[in-house]
Write an enzyme that holds these catalytic residues in place. Structure first.
Site, PDB file in Angstrom:
ATOM      1  N   ASP A  15       0.887  -1.209  -0.083  1.00  0.00           N
ATOM      2  CA  ASP A  15      -0.029  -0.098   0.045  1.00  0.00           C
ATOM      3  C   ASP A  15       0.784   1.147   0.125  1.00  0.00           C
ATOM      4  O   ASP A  15       1.998   1.305   0.608  1.00  0.00           O
ATOM      5  CB  ASP A  15      -0.864   0.019   1.304  1.00  0.00           C
ATOM      6  CG  ASP A  15      -2.189   0.856   1.194  1.00  0.00           C
ATOM      7  OD1 ASP A  15      -2.340   1.397   0.177  1.00  0.00           O
ATOM      8  OD2 ASP A  15      -2.744   1.131   2.210  1.00  0.00           O
ATOM      9  N   GLY A  16       0.337   2.241  -0.655  1.00  0.00           N
ATOM     10  CA  GLY A  16       1.186   3.600  -0.533  1.00  0.00           C
ATOM     11  C   GLY A  16       1.890   4.043  -1.902  1.00  0.00           C
ATOM     12  O   GLY A  16       2.281   5.068  -1.757  1.00  0.00           O
ATOM     13  N   ARG A  19       0.050   7.736  -2.792  1.00  0.00           N
ATOM     14  CA  ARG A  19       0.865   8.837  -1.746  1.00  0.00           C
ATOM     15  C   ARG A  19       2.271   8.744  -2.168  1.00  0.00           C
ATOM     16  O   ARG A  19       2.848  10.038  -2.121  1.00  0.00           O
ATOM     17  CB  ARG A  19       0.768   8.139  -0.451  1.00  0.00           C
ATOM     18  CG  ARG A  19      -0.524   8.820   0.214  1.00  0.00           C
ATOM     19  CD  ARG A  19      -0.996   7.693   1.610  1.00  0.00           C
ATOM     20  NE  ARG A  19      -1.432   6.669   1.263  1.00  0.00           N
ATOM     21  CZ  ARG A  19      -1.670   5.777   2.273  1.00  0.00           C
ATOM     22  NH1 ARG A  19      -1.623   5.841   3.517  1.00  0.00           N
ATOM     23  NH2 ARG A  19      -2.355   4.522   1.946  1.00  0.00           N
ATOM     24  N   GLU A  62     -11.835  -5.213  -5.430  1.00  0.00           N
ATOM     25  CA  GLU A  62     -12.439  -3.709  -5.348  1.00  0.00           C
ATOM     26  C   GLU A  62     -11.591  -2.671  -6.260  1.00  0.00           C
ATOM     27  O   GLU A  62     -12.259  -1.461  -6.366  1.00  0.00           O
ATOM     28  CB  GLU A  62     -12.378  -3.403  -3.838  1.00  0.00           C
ATOM     29  CG  GLU A  62     -13.405  -3.893  -2.892  1.00  0.00           C
ATOM     30  CD  GLU A  62     -13.045  -5.440  -2.646  1.00  0.00           C
ATOM     31  OE1 GLU A  62     -11.784  -5.615  -2.715  1.00  0.00           O
ATOM     32  OE2 GLU A  62     -13.945  -6.284  -2.722  1.00  0.00           O
ATOM     33  N   ASN A  63     -10.531  -3.025  -6.620  1.00  0.00           N
ATOM     34  CA  ASN A  63      -9.406  -2.133  -7.217  1.00  0.00           C
ATOM     35  C   ASN A  63     -10.083  -1.783  -8.611  1.00  0.00           C
ATOM     36  O   ASN A  63      -9.634  -0.858  -9.382  1.00  0.00           O
ATOM     37  CB  ASN A  63      -8.004  -2.648  -7.370  1.00  0.00           C
ATOM     38  CG  ASN A  63      -7.163  -2.622  -6.086  1.00  0.00           C
ATOM     39  OD1 ASN A  63      -6.549  -3.177  -6.339  1.00  0.00           O
ATOM     40  ND2 ASN A  63      -7.676  -1.401  -5.178  1.00  0.00           N
ATOM     41  N   TRP A  64     -11.109  -2.517  -9.001  1.00  0.00           N
ATOM     42  CA  TRP A  64     -11.616  -2.161 -10.346  1.00  0.00           C
ATOM     43  C   TRP A  64     -12.341  -1.077 -10.502  1.00  0.00           C
ATOM     44  O   TRP A  64     -12.723  -0.383 -11.326  1.00  0.00           O
ATOM     45  CB  TRP A  64     -12.525  -3.276 -11.104  1.00  0.00           C
ATOM     46  CG  TRP A  64     -11.889  -4.681 -11.055  1.00  0.00           C
ATOM     47  CD1 TRP A  64     -11.916  -5.749 -10.231  1.00  0.00           C
ATOM     48  CD2 TRP A  64     -11.181  -5.131 -12.363  1.00  0.00           C
ATOM     49  NE1 TRP A  64     -11.314  -6.894 -10.716  1.00  0.00           N
ATOM     50  CE2 TRP A  64     -10.742  -6.305 -12.295  1.00  0.00           C
ATOM     51  CE3 TRP A  64     -10.574  -4.398 -13.565  1.00  0.00           C
ATOM     52  CZ2 TRP A  64      -9.938  -7.082 -13.028  1.00  0.00           C
ATOM     53  CZ3 TRP A  64      -9.966  -4.805 -14.394  1.00  0.00           C
ATOM     54  CH2 TRP A  64      -9.668  -6.446 -14.216  1.00  0.00           C
ATOM     55  N   ARG A  66     -11.386   1.731  -9.267  1.00  0.00           N
ATOM     56  CA  ARG A  66     -10.566   3.082  -9.518  1.00  0.00           C
ATOM     57  C   ARG A  66     -10.710   3.607 -10.693  1.00  0.00           C
ATOM     58  O   ARG A  66     -11.475   2.895 -11.874  1.00  0.00           O
ATOM     59  CB  ARG A  66      -9.078   2.653  -9.280  1.00  0.00           C
ATOM     60  CG  ARG A  66      -8.673   2.435  -7.715  1.00  0.00           C
ATOM     61  CD  ARG A  66      -7.247   2.271  -7.539  1.00  0.00           C
ATOM     62  NE  ARG A  66      -7.257   1.717  -6.208  1.00  0.00           N
ATOM     63  CZ  ARG A  66      -6.264   1.782  -5.516  1.00  0.00           C
ATOM     64  NH1 ARG A  66      -5.093   2.267  -5.966  1.00  0.00           N
ATOM     65  NH2 ARG A  66      -6.046   1.557  -4.140  1.00  0.00           N
ATOM     66  N   ARG A 189      -5.699  -1.938   8.808  1.00  0.00           N
ATOM     67  CA  ARG A 189      -6.990  -3.012   8.419  1.00  0.00           C
ATOM     68  C   ARG A 189      -6.293  -4.147   7.508  1.00  0.00           C
ATOM     69  O   ARG A 189      -5.292  -3.925   7.014  1.00  0.00           O
ATOM     70  CB  ARG A 189      -8.040  -2.082   7.671  1.00  0.00           C
ATOM     71  CG  ARG A 189      -7.450  -1.191   6.579  1.00  0.00           C
ATOM     72  CD  ARG A 189      -8.777  -0.271   5.903  1.00  0.00           C
ATOM     73  NE  ARG A 189      -8.130   0.405   4.957  1.00  0.00           N
ATOM     74  CZ  ARG A 189      -8.180   1.641   5.172  1.00  0.00           C
ATOM     75  NH1 ARG A 189      -8.481   2.244   6.179  1.00  0.00           N
ATOM     76  NH2 ARG A 189      -7.644   2.493   4.120  1.00  0.00           N
ATOM     77  N   VAL A 190      -7.210  -5.141   7.175  1.00  0.00           N
ATOM     78  CA  VAL A 190      -6.748  -6.286   6.527  1.00  0.00           C
ATOM     79  C   VAL A 190      -7.258  -6.197   4.894  1.00  0.00           C
ATOM     80  O   VAL A 190      -6.935  -6.845   4.111  1.00  0.00           O
ATOM     81  CB  VAL A 190      -7.279  -7.325   7.221  1.00  0.00           C
ATOM     82  CG1 VAL A 190      -7.362  -8.743   6.363  1.00  0.00           C
ATOM     83  CG2 VAL A 190      -6.802  -7.627   8.517  1.00  0.00           C
TER      84      VAL A 190
HETATM   85  C1  FPP Z   1      -1.584   0.299  -3.259  1.00  0.00           C
HETATM   86  O1  FPP Z   1      -1.462   1.450  -3.265  1.00  0.00           O
HETATM   87  C2  FPP Z   1      -1.322  -0.622  -4.381  1.00  0.00           C
HETATM   88  C3  FPP Z   1      -2.074  -1.089  -5.449  1.00  0.00           C
HETATM   89  C4  FPP Z   1      -3.451  -0.938  -5.698  1.00  0.00           C
HETATM   90  C5  FPP Z   1      -1.346  -1.757  -6.435  1.00  0.00           C
HETATM   91  C6  FPP Z   1       0.150  -2.197  -6.074  1.00  0.00           C
HETATM   92  C7  FPP Z   1       0.539  -3.395  -7.031  1.00  0.00           C
HETATM   93  C8  FPP Z   1       1.772  -3.217  -7.235  1.00  0.00           C
HETATM   94  C9  FPP Z   1       2.751  -2.165  -7.298  1.00  0.00           C
HETATM   95  C10 FPP Z   1       2.404  -4.412  -7.716  1.00  0.00           C
HETATM   96  C11 FPP Z   1       2.043  -4.856  -9.268  1.00  0.00           C
HETATM   97  C12 FPP Z   1       0.462  -5.130  -9.352  1.00  0.00           C
HETATM   98  C13 FPP Z   1       0.019  -4.976 -10.766  1.00  0.00           C
HETATM   99  C14 FPP Z   1      -1.446  -5.244 -10.804  1.00  0.00           C
HETATM  100  C15 FPP Z   1       0.757  -4.744 -11.811  1.00  0.00           C
HETATM  101  P1  FPP Z   1      -2.532   2.503  -3.453  1.00  0.00           P
HETATM  102  O2  FPP Z   1      -2.662   3.133  -4.815  1.00  0.00           O
HETATM  103  O3  FPP Z   1      -3.649   2.176  -2.908  1.00  0.00           O
HETATM  104  O4  FPP Z   1      -1.632   3.608  -2.729  1.00  0.00           O
HETATM  105  P2  FPP Z   1      -2.522   4.862  -1.953  1.00  0.00           P
HETATM  106  O5  FPP Z   1      -3.279   4.307  -0.849  1.00  0.00           O
HETATM  107  O6  FPP Z   1      -1.264   5.721  -1.435  1.00  0.00           O
HETATM  108  O7  FPP Z   1      -3.322   5.662  -2.826  1.00  0.00           O
END
Ligand code: FPP
EC number: 2.5.1.-
Length: 235
Positions: A15-16, A19, A62-64, A66, A189-190
């Site tokens: 995560d991150g 940011r 859930e990332n879809w 975005r 969180r998980v």
């Molecule tokens: C979380 O950071 C990260 C992700 C949603 C994807 C991260 C995955 C990789 C770098 C590995 C490779 C994966 C793929 C699918 C090529 P965030 O965007 O939630 O960060 P934030 O919370 O700071 O916004």
């Protein structure tokens, strides 16, 4: 750092990236790109330390949600890294496996996943499990559907249902449960990762953003783990 206890199985919530990019006035996609580079190094660090299984949360169900731009950038990175990882894995005797539901990916990505897993399936060193289109609840739902199918077709009976059997129907079926779960970026969180498998995992949360995670950070997490007394519910 002496007397380190190396966990057999490590899981990481990456995560991150967003940011990290924001801090540098870069588009989010650049954060993901940097995150991929960190992931590659972390795989090699874990191999060197003798970790048996590394599982990472790279893309959740859930990332879809975005933006189309961000999802598109992640898919582009995925296409690139499925190929690059063949080399990284083979150089390090790593077996790569995917967990999650691949049915939602474009056919070429599915082919890339298959190529990577085929090309590394005979490697005997660390297992690298990458969770993409993965959600812990979705994994359990799919497992329940398969169990019900097998009960209905007579392959299984209700008496066969045990915790071990349920584990074997999950995407992680032959992988060890994580001993240590690391989350970067400070959130407590998980987020729907490995819900069944982390029942007794030790947690380590760091404020470090994923692209800045390195071997020193990994060793800090392992050092913290080394001091934990694991009781698995007993005394
Ligand atoms: C979380 O950071 C990260 C992700 C949603 C994807 C991260 C995955 C990789 C770098 C590995 C490779 C994966 C793929 C699918 C090529 P965030 O965007 O939630 O960060 P934030 O919370 O700071 O916004």
């Amino acid at each position: 750092m002496e007397n380190l206890v190396i966990p057999k199985s490590i899981a990481i919530i990456l995560d991150g990236n967003g940011r990290w990019a924001k801090k540098r006035n870069l588009p989010r996609a650049m954060g993901h790109k940097a995150g991929c580079e960190t992931l590659e190094k972390t795989v090699e660090d874990c191999v060197r330390l003798g970790v048996e299984c590394l599982t990472v949360y790279a893309f959740s169900t859930e990332n879809w949600k975005r933006s189309a731009i961000e999802v598109g950038a992640l898919m582009k990175l995925l296409r690139f890294y499925m190929v690059k990882l063949i080399d990284v894995a083979n150089r390090n005797n790593v077996k790569a496996v995917m967990i999650g539901d691949e049915s939602r990916f474009e056919p070429d990505i599915r082919k890339g996943i298959r190529k990577l897993t085929e090309a590394t399936k005979n490697n005997t060193g660390m297992v690298f499990a990458f969770a993409i289109n993965y959600g812990g609840r979705d994994e359990i739902k799919r497992a329940v559907e398969n169990i019900v199918d097998d009960v209905e077709s007579g392959k299984l009976s209700k008496e066969n249902i045990s915790e071990e059997l349920i584990s074997s129907y999950l995407d992680t079926n032959d992988l060890p449960d994580p001993d240590l779960l690391i989350r970067t970026s400070g959130e407590l969180r998980v987020s729907n990762f490995l819900l069944w498998q982390i029942a007794y995992s030790e947690f380590y949360i760091t404020d470090t953003l994923w692209p800045d995670f390195d071997k020193e950070e990994l060793l800090k997490a392992i050092e913290s783990y080394s001091h934990r007394q694991r009781r698995f519910g007993g005394r």
